[in-house]
Design an enzyme around this catalytic site. Structure first.
Site, PDB file in Angstrom:
ATOM      1  N   GLN A 150      -1.757   6.375   7.771  1.00 55.07           N
ATOM      2  CA  GLN A 150      -0.702   7.230   8.335  1.00 55.07           C
ATOM      3  C   GLN A 150      -0.122   8.154   7.273  1.00 55.07           C
ATOM      4  OE1 GLN A 150       2.242   4.681  10.135  1.00 55.07           O
ATOM      5  NE2 GLN A 150       0.900   4.020  11.768  1.00 55.07           N
ATOM      6  N   GLY A 151       0.330   7.566   6.164  1.00 54.51           N
ATOM      7  CA  GLY A 151       1.154   8.265   5.169  1.00 54.51           C
ATOM      8  C   GLY A 151       0.567   9.556   4.648  1.00 54.51           C
ATOM      9  N   GLY A 152      -0.430   9.485   3.764  1.00 52.80           N
ATOM     10  CA  GLY A 152      -0.987  10.718   3.234  1.00 52.80           C
ATOM     11  C   GLY A 152      -1.699  10.519   1.918  1.00 52.80           C
ATOM     12  N   GLU A 162       7.512   8.658  -0.823  1.00 53.67           N
ATOM     13  CA  GLU A 162       7.214   7.269  -0.424  1.00 53.67           C
ATOM     14  C   GLU A 162       7.650   6.332  -1.539  1.00 53.67           C
ATOM     15  OE1 GLU A 162       3.138   6.935   0.893  1.00 53.67           O
ATOM     16  OE2 GLU A 162       3.516   8.178   2.654  1.00 53.67           O
ATOM     17  N   ARG A 181       5.962  -1.596  -2.774  1.00 55.26           N
ATOM     18  CA  ARG A 181       5.711  -2.520  -1.656  1.00 55.26           C
ATOM     19  C   ARG A 181       5.841  -3.983  -2.039  1.00 55.26           C
ATOM     20  NH1 ARG A 181       0.570   0.893   0.751  1.00 55.26           N
ATOM     21  NH2 ARG A 181       1.901   2.638   1.369  1.00 55.26           N
ATOM     22  N   ARG A 230      -0.941  -1.482  -5.538  1.00 57.16           N
ATOM     23  CA  ARG A 230      -1.211  -0.045  -5.451  1.00 57.16           C
ATOM     24  C   ARG A 230       0.036   0.754  -5.095  1.00 57.16           C
ATOM     25  NH1 ARG A 230      -2.088   3.056  -1.151  1.00 57.16           N
ATOM     26  NH2 ARG A 230      -2.726   1.429   0.307  1.00 57.16           N
ATOM     27  N   HIS A 239       1.986  -4.919   3.091  1.00 49.52           N
ATOM     28  CA  HIS A 239       2.823  -3.753   3.442  1.00 49.52           C
ATOM     29  C   HIS A 239       4.085  -4.271   4.124  1.00 49.52           C
ATOM     30  CE1 HIS A 239       4.154   0.076   4.945  1.00 49.52           C
ATOM     31  NE2 HIS A 239       3.114   0.702   4.430  1.00 49.52           N
ATOM     32  N   HIS A 288      -2.402  -5.640   3.723  1.00 54.69           N
ATOM     33  CA  HIS A 288      -2.643  -4.209   3.940  1.00 54.69           C
ATOM     34  C   HIS A 288      -3.764  -3.653   3.072  1.00 54.69           C
ATOM     35  CE1 HIS A 288      -1.697  -0.054   4.871  1.00 54.69           C
ATOM     36  NE2 HIS A 288      -1.494   0.232   3.589  1.00 54.69           N
ATOM     37  N   ASP A 336     -17.299  -6.856   3.896  1.00 59.09           N
ATOM     38  CA  ASP A 336     -18.763  -6.914   3.818  1.00 59.09           C
ATOM     39  C   ASP A 336     -19.311  -6.418   2.478  1.00 59.09           C
ATOM     40  OD1 ASP A 336     -18.887  -7.726   6.576  1.00 59.09           O
ATOM     41  OD2 ASP A 336     -18.444  -5.653   7.095  1.00 59.09           O
TER      42      ASP A 336
HETATM   43  C1  SIN Z   1       1.598   4.046   4.885  1.00 58.51           C
HETATM   44  O1  SIN Z   1       1.589   5.102   5.499  1.00 58.51           O
HETATM   45  O2  SIN Z   1       2.630   3.408   4.684  1.00 58.51           O
HETATM   46  C2  SIN Z   1       0.300   3.505   4.372  1.00 58.51           C
HETATM   47  C3  SIN Z   1      -0.350   4.457   3.448  1.00 58.51           C
HETATM   48  C4  SIN Z   1      -0.854   3.730   2.222  1.00 58.51           C
HETATM   49  O3  SIN Z   1      -1.351   2.610   2.353  1.00 58.51           O
HETATM   50  O4  SIN Z   1      -0.695   4.240   1.109  1.00 58.51           O
END
Ligand code: SIN
Length: 503
Positions: free
Chosen positions: A48-50, A115, A277, A373, A230, A338, A209
């Site tokens: 979603q985020g970018g 973010e 996170r 990350r 997450h 996540h 996999d």
């Molecule tokens: C998010 O939109 O929170 C997830 C994007 C990411 O994992 O960096």
């Protein structure tokens, strides 16, 4: 027998970007991309985020993006790798834009979002469906290149290594047959392992996999214990995958509150909702322990309705579909698995410890992420390492040959009955076990015993049944669960959450 110069496994951003760059530079090479589902089904599609990149050097700098990445990773990142990725970011982003990816703009510039863990606004995005947009544009480009072939519903099972070089692979096709292919170079871009956990944002295909395949081929695997949780998945018990409420919502001003409606994150970190996170998930776990509750809440009620609808249309639509209104309701949230920070160990050219075997995207352990990350660094890492791999492969492939002798079909076609039910039971047990290992402190010796027993049962099925995609997946999942537990002896990723977590 299928012969191809380059076999790419996986159709997320890393695999597609690699294939495009290589196909454009070397029209003489044949590239085959195999994916176990349809081409558009990948982890990327769910992002979603970018993508993080320093485009505005007046207010932001590479040094600050580097510092943020290393700090988020608990100081365990490889500094040279971080610098390479951050400094390449603008160039790779402009390449994506050149391939038709649309990022949101404002006042003739890119609309850069904030973010968690970032000291500046630097996230390029496409509303709240950035992954979908990237996937759309890259797939369209791949379809236009005549030297790339995509084979959907083709699952690579195992690799053949001769003279310490990866030269071939067995793969499974929709007609329940196993075939063999030879190539000059293999690139794994198979994503992560979220489905090893009971609660995850990752789609059903994320069954680790690539890690299992590379491990069986003798490649070095590291840092698999560093699983990122997450903090803001929508709390809907029983739902798999969980619906993500992007980190960008907090960057946009959403608050996290407890059952008393109080913000509590500042007690843990002065950045509050904009901490990384691991810290936010850990603080939520602590809140669960204190309150005995299973969720906390994302509060968006104070945000401007009109601009929210422009920035987060998919989230708004999903909430409405389950009768939640972000403008009047608190959104229940919980941390879920996540992202896999470790994986197949690669050098700066994405080359693994096995000749001819490259790994890019989430399945690779490049050294960028350390223990945790930084938000929106994953798609960035994917494009930078796809670029590095494309350069390295184009430069080295002429020194390799496509040998076609010496192949033994060790699988054949195994007659028997399909027992998908039995496989689902094994999978559920595995997911519950790893969930408890990370979140409830289930002892490592106990987890190891359970995995060994599940493996025994899975191999019994393997010896008596027709090979199926589900059976291949559970065997891979069990292999990787074993690696995670072994590597967790070096220290698990924080945090351990409470037993109240998402029952
Ligand atoms: C998010 O939109 O929170 C997830 C994007 C990411 O994992 O960096």
């Amino acid at each position: 027998m299928l012969k191809t110069d380059i076999l790419v496994v996986g159709t997320g951003i890393a695999g597609l970007f690699f294939a495009i760059k290589t196909a454009m530079k070397r029209k003489d090479l044949s590239i085959t991309i195999m994916t176990k589902d349809f081409a558009e089904v990948s982890n990327t599609q769910f992002a979603q985020g970018g993508i993080a990149a320093v485009l505005n050097t007046l207010e932001d700098s590479f040094e600050q993006h580097i510092d943020d990445t290393i700090r988020a990773g608990g100081g365990c990142s490889d500094k040279e790798v971080v610098r390479m990725v951050v400094e390449q970011a603008p160039e790779r982003l402009y390449e994506l834009i050149g391939l038709g990816v649309h990022f949101d703009t404002v006042n003739k510039g890119y609309d850069l979002a904030l973010e968690g863990g970032h000291s500046h606004k630097r996230i390029l995005h496409h509303g709240d469906t950035t992954g979908e947009e990237v996937e759309r544009a890259l797939l369209a480009t791949v379809m236009s290149l005549s030297n790339i072939t995509i084979l959907e519903k083709h699952t690579v099972i195992d690799l053949v290594v001769e003279n310490k070089t990866c030269v071939g692979a067995f793969y499974f096709t929709p007609d329940n047959r196993i075939h063999y292919t030879r190539f000059r170079t293999l690139v794994l871009s198979t994503g992560g392992c979220g489905q090893l956990f009971k609660h995850t944002t990752n789609p059903a295909i994320a069954t680790a996999d690539g890690i299992a395949i590379a491990y069986r081929a003798g490649a070095e695997i590291a840092d698999m214990q560093y699983i990122q949780f997450h903090p803001t998945a929508l709390y809907e018990p029983g739902k798999n995958p969980s619906f993500l409420l992007t980190e960008a919502l907090r960057g946009y001003g959403a608050h996290i509150v407890n059952h008393e409606g109080k913000r509590f994150l500042f007690q843990t970190d002065s950045r509050g909702e904009l901490a990384t996170r691991d810290i936010v998930s850990g603080a939520i776990g602590e809140e669960f322990r204190k309150s005995g509750k299973n969720c906390v809440f994302l509060d968006c009620r104070h945000l401007d309705k009109e601009t929210f609808a422009v920035h987060f249309p998919a989230i708004l639509a999903y909430c409405k579909s389950i009768k939640l209104d972000p403008f009047t309701d608190l959104l229940p949230i919980t941390p879920v698995a996540h992202y896999q920070c470790g994986g197949i160990v690669v050098n700066k050219n994405a080359q693994s410890s096995v000749n001819g075997l490259y790994a890019i995207g989430e399945c690779a352990r490049t050294g960028l992420h350390g223990k945790n990350r930084l938000a929106s660094n994953s798609l960035l890492e994917a494009v930078v390492y796809a670029h590095q791999a494309a350069q390295a492969v184009c430069n080295s492939i002429d020194g390799t040959c496509l040998c076609t002798n010496g192949y033994i079909n060790k699988y054949g076609i195994i007659p028997g009955k399909l027992h998908e039910n039995q496989i689902s039971i094994l999978k559920k047990k595995l997911q519950e076990t790893l969930q408890k290992f990370y979140l409830e402190g289930l002892p490592e010796s106990h987890v190891t015993e359970i995995i060994a027993e599940l493996k025994k049962q899975a191999f019994a099925l393997y010896n008596s049944l027709t090979v199926s995609l589900k059976l291949i997946e559970i065997l891979n999942m069990l292999t990787v669960a074993g690696i995670i537990v072994k590597q967790a002896k070096n220290g698990l990723s924080e945090p351990y959450l409470s037993e109240n977590y998402c029952n």
